[in-house]
Write an enzyme that holds these catalytic residues in place. Sequence first.
Site, PDB file in Angstrom:
ATOM      1  N   GLN A  53     -35.894 -29.140  11.636  1.00  0.00           N
ATOM      2  CA  GLN A  53     -36.870 -28.939  10.560  1.00  0.00           C
ATOM      3  C   GLN A  53     -38.290 -28.918  11.127  1.00  0.00           C
ATOM      4  OE1 GLN A  53     -35.986 -28.426   7.193  1.00  0.00           O
ATOM      5  NE2 GLN A  53     -38.145 -27.879   7.026  1.00  0.00           N
ATOM      6  N   ASP A  88     -31.007 -20.774  12.398  1.00  0.00           N
ATOM      7  CA  ASP A  88     -32.317 -20.343  11.886  1.00  0.00           C
ATOM      8  C   ASP A  88     -32.766 -19.033  12.531  1.00  0.00           C
ATOM      9  OD1 ASP A  88     -33.319 -21.916   9.846  1.00  0.00           O
ATOM     10  OD2 ASP A  88     -33.973 -23.510  11.204  1.00  0.00           O
ATOM     11  N   LYS A 143     -30.663 -29.318   1.765  1.00  0.00           N
ATOM     12  CA  LYS A 143     -29.736 -28.570   2.620  1.00  0.00           C
ATOM     13  C   LYS A 143     -28.422 -29.334   2.774  1.00  0.00           C
ATOM     14  CE  LYS A 143     -33.485 -26.164   4.939  1.00  0.00           C
ATOM     15  NZ  LYS A 143     -34.495 -26.202   6.001  1.00  0.00           N
TER      16      LYS A 143
END
Length: 284
Positions: free
Chosen positions: A98, A121, A54
């Site tokens: 994460q 997200d 990422k």
Amino acid sequence: MSAHIIDGKALALSLREDIAHAVSALVEETGVRPGLAAVLVGDDPASAVYVRNKKIACEKAGLYPQEHVLPASTTQEALLALIQQLNANSKIHGILVQLPLPPHIESKAILQAVSSDKDVDGFHPINVGRLVEGDPVFVPCTPKGVIHMIDSTGLDIAGKRAVVIGRSNIVGKPVAMLLLHRHATVTICHSRTKDLPSVVREADIVIAAIGKPLFVTPDMVKEGAVVIDVGINRLPDGKLVGDVDFDGVKERAGWITPVPGGVGPMTIAMLLQNTLESAKRMGK
Ligand code: NDP
């Protein structure tokens, strides 16, 4: 006839080029460079690879990446303090925590602590609610990528029968919601579904998000269906496979995504896009 392959790698590359252009235009016009903070707790090797990929993708697209790698022993309080700091940092437009987090940390509390305005997200309850209402601000990255891949086939989703296998909060449920908003007739299957193959056989669109290697076999798939494989599974010999028996199913499906090179690259592209959109909103 063998199915058309939906090339996630190529689609994602083209999206990332568009994002890079949009980022440089934004910087030129407003001086704002979209910033993404990734938070990794612990030493799970797969998570470390995701976070690194990422970061590289951010750099290539001209975004400002921040990486916070914390030891597995990090307390919930310390993690919450970092999140508050990132919420307040005007250089950061997207915060990504994460998952999975170590077991002593309550994931729900952490995801709720991320500002809903930086929740790239789309996991914050406010953003989940907005998605359910059909007025999303942040669409979760993997589900957003899945819809983009279906659209790339030219298929009109409206009126189609869609079957989503898997009901997780991060993939199954949001994908089902997005398909519903696009007027598909949606069925969600899970581990308690009775006679799952006969349900899946009805589908014009199949989304497999189970986490079980080669679960979807050719006999479950209607001829010509669009099959999107979200699963990422590592076999004992190290080979990476999806939830779909690609070699078998491609002989029946109309369109199919490979693993690797399918949904995975799209997820990262969508993360960059969500961060760019967030920076544009905040810059207003
Ligand atoms: P979860 O483990 O959270 O959910 C799996 C779902 O599959 C559950 O709803 C479960 O049902 C269902 N399921 C499990 N076994 C069966 C079965 N035998 N029959 C029917 N349904 C079953 O997984 P995620 O949604 O987080 O991820 C799914 C897969 O997608 C994983 O392989 C993951 O690695 C991958 N993934 C890929 C991403 C990408 O970018 N490509 C991003 C995110 C995930 P129940 O609820 O009843 O337990």
